[in-house]
Design an enzyme around this catalytic site. Sequence first.
Site, PDB file in Angstrom:
ATOM      1  N   LYS A 219       0.809  -1.223   0.000  1.00 21.62           N
ATOM      2  CA  LYS A 219       0.000   0.000   0.000  1.00 21.62           C
ATOM      3  C   LYS A 219       0.839   1.269   0.000  1.00 21.62           C
ATOM      4  CE  LYS A 219      -4.499  -1.667   1.176  1.00 21.62           C
ATOM      5  NZ  LYS A 219      -5.604  -1.838   2.105  1.00 21.62           N
ATOM      6  N   ARG A 253      -4.403 -10.170   4.277  1.00 21.69           N
ATOM      7  CA  ARG A 253      -4.730 -10.105   2.845  1.00 21.69           C
ATOM      8  C   ARG A 253      -3.504  -9.578   2.109  1.00 21.69           C
ATOM      9  NH1 ARG A 253      -6.463  -6.222  -0.644  1.00 21.69           N
ATOM     10  NH2 ARG A 253      -7.954  -6.815  -2.241  1.00 21.69           N
TER      11      ARG A 253
HETATM   12  C1  7PM Z   1      -5.415   0.412  -5.555  1.00 18.91           C
HETATM   13  C2  7PM Z   1      -5.557   0.913  -4.273  1.00 18.91           C
HETATM   14  C3  7PM Z   1      -5.622  -0.934  -5.805  1.00 18.91           C
HETATM   15  C4  7PM Z   1      -5.904   0.068  -3.235  1.00 18.91           C
HETATM   16  C5  7PM Z   1      -5.947  -1.763  -4.758  1.00 18.91           C
HETATM   17  C6  7PM Z   1      -6.124  -1.254  -3.471  1.00 18.91           C
HETATM   18  C7  7PM Z   1      -8.444  -4.005   1.175  1.00 18.91           C
HETATM   19  C8  7PM Z   1      -9.524  -4.662   0.604  1.00 18.91           C
HETATM   20  C9  7PM Z   1      -8.457  -3.526  -0.920  1.00 18.91           C
HETATM   21  C10 7PM Z   1      -8.206  -4.135   2.588  1.00 18.91           C
HETATM   22  C11 7PM Z   1     -10.136  -5.558   2.631  1.00 18.91           C
HETATM   23  C12 7PM Z   1      -5.425  -3.213  -2.262  1.00 18.91           C
HETATM   24  C13 7PM Z   1      -6.466  -2.139  -2.322  1.00 18.91           C
HETATM   25  N1  7PM Z   1      -7.778  -3.318   0.206  1.00 18.91           N
HETATM   26  N2  7PM Z   1     -10.366  -5.445   1.314  1.00 18.91           N
HETATM   27  N3  7PM Z   1      -9.527  -4.357  -0.703  1.00 18.91           N
HETATM   28  N4  7PM Z   1      -9.087  -4.928   3.261  1.00 18.91           N
HETATM   29  N5  7PM Z   1     -10.961  -6.308   3.377  1.00 18.91           N
HETATM   30  O1  7PM Z   1      -4.293  -2.841  -1.893  1.00 18.91           O
HETATM   31  O2  7PM Z   1      -7.288  -3.559   3.195  1.00 18.91           O
HETATM   32  O3  7PM Z   1      -5.663  -4.357  -2.616  1.00 18.91           O
HETATM   33  S1  7PM Z   1      -8.093  -2.828  -2.434  1.00 18.91           S
END
Ligand code: 7PM
Length: 271
Positions: A219, A253
């Site tokens: 992130k 995750r």
């Molecule tokens: C761009 C920015 C692409 C952020 C993807 C993301 C989470 C999630 C995501 C989390 C849960 C990523 C995020 N993050 N679901 N979905 N918890 N439960 O890094 O932190 O995958 S999307």
Amino acid sequence: MQHILNKIQSDHWVVMGILNITPDSFSDGGQFSRVDNALRHALEMHRDGAEVIDVGGESTRPGALVVSLDEELERVIPVIEKIRENSDVAISIDTSKPKVMQSAIEAGASMVNDVNALQANGAIEVCVKHQLPVCLMHKQGESLTMQDNPSYVDVVDEIKHYLIERAGHCIKAGLPKEKIVIDPGFGFGKSLKNNLSLLKGINEFCTLDFPVLVGVSRKSMFGQLLGRDVDERLVASTSAVVIAYNNGARFFRVHDVAETCDALKLCEAVK
Ligand code: 7PM
């Protein structure tokens, strides 16, 4: 899926592998190779130690443009069907749309992961109808603007109370407590300082007696702290998992499944 949540509640760790399905991921040609490549990646993450595969059509990302219902269904459903045909690995569907939840469940998903904590009309009802485990995530603001100006008085306290409220709502609607996972939502309407406070204070969520999911993989908090691009954040991401583990979290995750499982095996052996 329930046995996986029970495992977390008896102090074992579980890794969820991220499978993002976007128009340009896994594509070197048409629809068939895209689904095939997604399947290959899912099986590889499972082999590396992921017990859950989180399939998402990228409609819920910070800064993401809105994805239509049909587009989202077209991205995720063929992939869920394909994984289900080829493996028994648990599948979660990363969506906020009740219709996507419903179709994903029919295609073989056994958990709903919703960054909107089932706030859409009809979302709780779908999960109650199927008695499906859910992950309720916190976010502040809407996806395009949430990183502009995050604001909290006490970030841990505020998010804790939001998640307790959402969980209570689901329980009242008929979802058993044992099926609810909570997630503070790293990076979703949070400054670097907020994210670090959440990591340090993750135990305050763990003591609520719900499994806590931590999603920090690659992130932008690590970009902000270290000036590293997204493909240079493995060490920081894995280190954050170790910190979260040592503060009580057991559900992670991640993109980098093999490396994370190595770190968690060490954590467990030391504990
Ligand atoms: C761009 C920015 C692409 C952020 C993807 C993301 C989470 C999630 C995501 C989390 C849960 C990523 C995020 N993050 N679901 N979905 N918890 N439960 O890094 O932190 O995958 S999307």
